[in-house]
Design a protein around this motif. Sequence first.
Motif, short mmCIF file in Angstrom:
data_model
loop_
_atom_site.label_atom_id
_atom_site.label_comp_id
_atom_site.label_asym_id
_atom_site.label_seq_id
_atom_site.Cartn_x
_atom_site.Cartn_y
_atom_site.Cartn_z
N CYS A 86 -3.49 -3.29 1.46
CA CYS A 86 -3.49 -2.27 0.50
C CYS A 86 -2.34 -2.10 -0.46
CB CYS A 86 -3.37 -0.79 1.21
SG CYS A 86 -4.70 -0.42 2.58
N THR A 87 -2.26 -1.83 -1.55
CA THR A 87 -1.13 -2.01 -2.58
C THR A 87 -1.08 -0.63 -3.07
OG1 THR A 87 -2.05 -3.05 -4.14
CG2 THR A 87 -1.25 -4.27 -2.64
N ASP A 88 0.27 -0.26 -3.61
CA ASP A 88 0.61 0.89 -4.58
C ASP A 88 1.68 0.54 -5.08
OD1 ASP A 88 -1.60 2.87 -3.60
OD2 ASP A 88 -0.42 2.38 -1.68
N SER A 89 1.73 0.88 -6.47
CA SER A 89 2.98 0.97 -7.24
C SER A 89 2.71 1.96 -8.35
CB SER A 89 3.01 -0.34 -7.82
OG SER A 89 2.07 -0.69 -8.83
N ILE A 90 4.06 2.33 -8.82
CA ILE A 90 4.02 3.15 -10.28
C ILE A 90 5.18 2.43 -11.05
CG2 ILE A 90 5.73 4.54 -8.97
CD1 ILE A 90 4.68 7.04 -10.48
N GLY B 182 6.34 6.71 -22.29
CA GLY B 182 6.11 8.30 -22.29
C GLY B 182 4.95 8.40 -21.26
N TYR B 183 4.51 7.48 -20.67
CA TYR B 183 3.76 8.10 -19.35
C TYR B 183 3.78 7.19 -18.21
CZ TYR B 183 0.81 4.02 -21.44
OH TYR B 183 0.67 2.81 -21.58
N LEU B 184 3.34 7.73 -16.98
CA LEU B 184 3.62 6.96 -15.78
C LEU B 184 2.30 6.23 -15.44
CD1 LEU B 184 5.23 9.64 -13.70
CD2 LEU B 184 6.22 7.78 -14.61
N VAL B 185 2.14 4.85 -14.90
CA VAL B 185 1.12 4.14 -14.68
C VAL B 185 1.19 3.99 -13.15
CG1 VAL B 185 -0.22 2.02 -15.04
CG2 VAL B 185 1.01 2.96 -16.88
N ILE B 186 -0.07 4.31 -12.60
CA ILE B 186 -0.12 4.06 -11.00
C ILE B 186 -1.09 2.90 -10.78
CG2 ILE B 186 -0.93 5.29 -9.10
CD1 ILE B 186 -0.25 7.88 -10.51
N ASP B 187 -0.87 2.11 -9.88
CA ASP B 187 -1.96 1.02 -9.49
C ASP B 187 -2.13 1.07 -8.04
OD1 ASP B 187 -3.27 -1.50 -8.88
OD2 ASP B 187 -1.87 -2.49 -10.36
N SER B 188 -3.37 1.54 -7.61
CA SER B 188 -3.55 1.56 -6.08
C SER B 188 -4.87 0.77 -5.92
CB SER B 188 -3.61 2.89 -5.92
OG SER B 188 -3.95 3.36 -4.56
N ASN B 189 -4.79 0.00 -4.83
CA ASN B 189 -5.64 -0.90 -4.43
C ASN B 189 -5.99 -0.97 -2.77
OD1 ASN B 189 -6.02 -2.64 -6.85
ND2 ASN B 189 -3.86 -2.60 -6.70
#
Length: 152
Positions: free
Chosen positions: A54-58, A63-70
């Motif tokens: 499992c991976t998660d990052s922000i 001007g915006y937040l990018v979330i990456d969740s797998n």
Amino acid sequence: MRKIKLLLLTVLLTSVLSVGVNAQGDHMIVEESRIGNTLLRATLDSVDDPLSYCTDSISSSSGYLVIDSNTFSNQTCDKLELQINLQENKNGSWSTIKTYSYTSYNTSSISKYPTYSSQTVGAKYRVKTYHYAEVDGETYVKIITSPEVTAK
């Protein structure tokens, strides 16, 4: 004698600190790597665990937040779920400001990349993600909290 005591103390402290960084649970390994300004935190468990990777990052970008969740499983799961809680640090305490929920059936992976555009420049954010897998009526869960990021 003094050098031996110092050496033993150093070895003891190194052992204690390395266990705290590398192990969470009986067989879990937490890996961190930096890609630019983004710190990626991943967990690796035993081969038998349906939530084996499992991976998660922000990250903050223009001007915006990018979330990456797998979530990747070593088997086809009856159901995989992601609950991504975007949290903001307000007065030293983390509070959830947005929740994203996703469900996939009869699959071995789920990957989502939500964005958030109502960020406050200079504020600190993180994601706390709940990864769920259901296999043969049994539910597994893994919780990952990302490192914080400062909004740009």
